[in-house]
Structures are given as C-alpha cells and as structure tokens.
Design a protein around this motif. Structure first.
Motif, PDB file in Angstrom:
ATOM      1  N   GLY A  64       0.909  -1.344  -0.108  1.00  0.00           N
ATOM      2  CA  GLY A  64      -0.046  -0.120  -0.065  1.00  0.00           C
ATOM      3  C   GLY A  64       0.948   1.254  -0.009  1.00  0.00           C
ATOM      4  N   MET A  65       1.955   1.254   0.887  1.00  0.00           N
ATOM      5  CA  MET A  65       2.859   2.456   0.867  1.00  0.00           C
ATOM      6  C   MET A  65       3.443   2.394  -0.652  1.00  0.00           C
ATOM      7  N   PHE A  66       3.809   1.589  -1.210  1.00  0.00           N
ATOM      8  CA  PHE A  66       4.446   1.514  -2.491  1.00  0.00           C
ATOM      9  C   PHE A  66       3.587   2.278  -3.457  1.00  0.00           C
ATOM     10  N   ALA A  67       2.332   1.772  -3.435  1.00  0.00           N
ATOM     11  CA  ALA A  67       1.275   2.351  -4.322  1.00  0.00           C
ATOM     12  C   ALA A  67       1.038   3.918  -4.071  1.00  0.00           C
ATOM     13  N   GLU A  68       0.973   4.414  -2.962  1.00  0.00           N
ATOM     14  CA  GLU A  68       0.860   5.722  -2.570  1.00  0.00           C
ATOM     15  C   GLU A  68       2.091   6.463  -2.913  1.00  0.00           C
ATOM     16  N   LEU A  69       3.249   5.935  -2.888  1.00  0.00           N
ATOM     17  CA  LEU A  69       4.441   6.575  -3.473  1.00  0.00           C
ATOM     18  C   LEU A  69       4.365   6.482  -4.885  1.00  0.00           C
ATOM     19  N   ALA A  70       4.060   5.678  -5.423  1.00  0.00           N
ATOM     20  CA  ALA A  70       4.162   5.609  -6.953  1.00  0.00           C
ATOM     21  C   ALA A  70       3.470   6.279  -7.707  1.00  0.00           C
ATOM     22  N   ASP A  71       2.478   6.907  -7.192  1.00  0.00           N
ATOM     23  CA  ASP A  71       1.465   7.943  -7.671  1.00  0.00           C
ATOM     24  C   ASP A  71       2.166   9.086  -8.365  1.00  0.00           C
ATOM     25  N   LYS A  72       1.769   9.311  -9.484  1.00  0.00           N
ATOM     26  CA  LYS A  72       2.746  10.218 -10.559  1.00  0.00           C
ATOM     27  C   LYS A  72       2.982  11.530  -9.767  1.00  0.00           C
ATOM     28  N   TRP A  73       1.877  12.075  -9.066  1.00  0.00           N
ATOM     29  CA  TRP A  73       2.057  13.546  -8.744  1.00  0.00           C
ATOM     30  C   TRP A  73       3.049  13.365  -7.476  1.00  0.00           C
ATOM     31  N   SER A  74       3.243  12.191  -6.489  1.00  0.00           N
ATOM     32  CA  SER A  74       4.180  12.386  -5.425  1.00  0.00           C
ATOM     33  C   SER A  74       5.389  12.171  -5.889  1.00  0.00           C
ATOM     34  N   LEU A  75       5.763  11.517  -6.995  1.00  0.00           N
ATOM     35  CA  LEU A  75       7.032  11.339  -7.426  1.00  0.00           C
ATOM     36  C   LEU A  75       7.556  12.555  -8.166  1.00  0.00           C
ATOM     37  N   LEU A  76       6.623  13.242  -8.919  1.00  0.00           N
ATOM     38  CA  LEU A  76       6.880  14.533  -9.568  1.00  0.00           C
ATOM     39  C   LEU A  76       7.032  15.772  -8.592  1.00  0.00           C
ATOM     40  N   ILE A  77       6.618  15.498  -7.478  1.00  0.00           N
ATOM     41  CA  ILE A  77       6.746  16.312  -6.271  1.00  0.00           C
ATOM     42  C   ILE A  77       8.326  16.251  -5.728  1.00  0.00           C
ATOM     43  N   LEU A  78       8.299  14.957  -5.385  1.00  0.00           N
ATOM     44  CA  LEU A  78       9.764  14.621  -4.833  1.00  0.00           C
ATOM     45  C   LEU A  78      10.856  15.038  -5.701  1.00  0.00           C
ATOM     46  N   MET A  79      10.700  14.937  -7.061  1.00  0.00           N
ATOM     47  CA  MET A  79      11.598  15.130  -8.005  1.00  0.00           C
ATOM     48  C   MET A  79      12.008  16.577  -8.080  1.00  0.00           C
ATOM     49  N   SER A  80      10.796  17.280  -7.924  1.00  0.00           N
ATOM     50  CA  SER A  80      10.894  18.707  -8.019  1.00  0.00           C
ATOM     51  C   SER A  80      11.757  19.414  -6.801  1.00  0.00           C
ATOM     52  N   LEU A  81      11.243  18.904  -5.543  1.00  0.00           N
ATOM     53  CA  LEU A  81      11.903  19.363  -4.356  1.00  0.00           C
ATOM     54  C   LEU A  81      13.231  19.077  -4.527  1.00  0.00           C
ATOM     55  N   GLY A  82      13.554  17.805  -4.838  1.00  0.00           N
ATOM     56  CA  GLY A  82      15.061  17.276  -5.025  1.00  0.00           C
ATOM     57  C   GLY A  82      15.855  18.264  -6.077  1.00  0.00           C
ATOM     58  N   LYS A  83      15.367  18.793  -7.095  1.00  0.00           N
ATOM     59  CA  LYS A  83      15.965  19.264  -8.125  1.00  0.00           C
ATOM     60  C   LYS A  83      16.173  20.738  -7.508  1.00  0.00           C
ATOM     61  N   LEU A  84      15.030  21.482  -7.165  1.00  0.00           N
ATOM     62  CA  LEU A  84      15.030  22.815  -6.969  1.00  0.00           C
ATOM     63  C   LEU A  84      14.976  23.267  -5.534  1.00  0.00           C
ATOM     64  N   GLY A  85      14.863  22.364  -4.743  1.00  0.00           N
ATOM     65  CA  GLY A  85      14.781  22.671  -3.104  1.00  0.00           C
ATOM     66  C   GLY A  85      13.543  23.283  -2.712  1.00  0.00           C
ATOM     67  N   GLU A  86      13.718  23.642  -1.549  1.00  0.00           N
ATOM     68  CA  GLU A  86      12.319  24.074  -1.007  1.00  0.00           C
ATOM     69  C   GLU A  86      11.620  25.324  -1.995  1.00  0.00           C
ATOM     70  N   GLN A  87      10.277  24.768  -1.904  1.00  0.00           N
ATOM     71  CA  GLN A  87       9.224  25.858  -2.794  1.00  0.00           C
ATOM     72  C   GLN A  87       8.038  25.956  -1.844  1.00  0.00           C
ATOM     73  N   ARG A  88       7.171  27.125  -2.440  1.00  0.00           N
ATOM     74  CA  ARG A  88       6.263  27.272  -1.801  1.00  0.00           C
ATOM     75  C   ARG A  88       5.076  26.673  -2.903  1.00  0.00           C
TER      76      ARG A  88
END
Length: 187
Positions: A64-88
């Motif tokens: 269940g945790m894997f399914a929640e994290l594999a959601d496309k928005w979650s992964l894109l949010i994590l990638m954006s925060l990883g690439k650009l740092g803190e964001q509003r």
C-alpha cells in the motif's frame, strides 16, 4: 528500503532448526496452539519480532505504501523538491505542470504524513509556507531522479515502439497477452 531477495525468516531465540524439523510430527492442532501461545507471549513483551515486509505480498503494508508513493504526482513533487529545493505551494504547482490544487494538496499531505517532506510556516503577513525534503524524502528523491532522466532519454524510442505495436495489432483485435486467444501457447 530496496526490494531484496526473499530470505527465510531468522530462527527465533531458544529454538533450533532441529526442533523446527521435529515439529511436523506434532498433530496440527497442537502446533497451532503452540504458535498461538508464542504469538501471545510476543505481544506482552514489547520486543516483538520485526515483521518481514514484501511489496509483492497481497496484504503487506509495504505494498500500500508503494502504491501511494508510486502515484505520479508524489514522484514528480519529490523530484521537483530534490532538483529545485524548498518551494512554496504555487512554485510547486508551476514546477509540476498540470497538477490541480486539490491533487497537489492531497499529495503534499500524504508525503508529509509519511515523513518524507516538511511543511514550514514562516510567521509573516501573509504567512509564508514552504515545503522541503526530509532526509528520507531526499533519499527517495535521489532514487527517483534517475528514473525521470531515463524516461526522458528513452521516451522517443518507447513512443516509436508503441506506434509500431499499435499499428501491428490495430486491425486484428488480437491480444497476444490473452491466454484465451492463444490456448496452445504456454509461457
């Protein structure tokens, strides 16, 4: 956590492999009663065995945790925060193009709830809220970033393969993956 080869569970303290091998000679009901007593004893000790997790297990919480994290928005949010740092919030919404306010809010809440991101409110007028990665979130973002890069590099080839596949299977109505259509194929 990575998916690793499945290993047999370690032997419990005070038990040997010999005693485990001798157990099948016990009647099934007696074995079940003994297992139930062991489970009851483990509950009261506070030192329960760590549950072995398996994302392939139908009812495993890691699935269940894997399914929640594999959601496309979650992964894109994590990638954006990883690439650009803190964001509003508004910066994240622009960075992750196409996400609605509702989905962004839900995904941020889920990631925060799982201890992957932080939500910091800076006391000013109006309040300034920023989202950033926590250590576990940074680890996951670092793991997902290569998947994003791989996808970008391989999308042209995959689009061409998809077009070839669709053209080949367009008029036949044939599904090569349907065993009912290919009863003599074993695989």
């Amino acid at each position: 956590m990575t998916i690793q080869e499945r290993k047999p569970a370690p032997a419990r303290p005070g038990r040997t492999q010999e005693s485990d091998r001798a157990r099948p000679s016990q009647p099934a009901q007696e074995r079940e009663q003994e297992q139930e007593r062991e489970r009851e004893q483990g509950r009261g000790q506070g030192e329960g065995e760590e549950q072995e997790l398996d994302v392939f297990g139908r009812f495993c919480p890691s699935r269940g945790m894997f399914a929640e994290l594999a959601d496309k928005w979650s992964l894109l949010i994590l990638m954006s925060l990883g690439k650009l740092g803190e964001q509003r919030f508004s910066e994240l919404q622009r960075a992750v193009g196409g996400v609605s306010r509702k989905m962004l809010t839900q995904s941020l809440r889920t990631l925060e709830r799982h201890g992957l991101i932080s939500r910091t409110v800076h006391p000013q007028t109006p309040p300034r809220v920023v989202y950033g990665l926590l250590p576990r979130g940074r680890e996951l973002a670092d793991l997902v970033a290569p998947l994003g890069r791989w996808t970008e590099l391989n999308t042209p080839a995959m689009l061409a393969a998809r077009e070839d596949f669709d053209t080949t299977h367009e008029d036949t109505g044939d599904d090569p993956h349907d065993p009912a259509q290919h009863p003599h194929h074993t695989g």
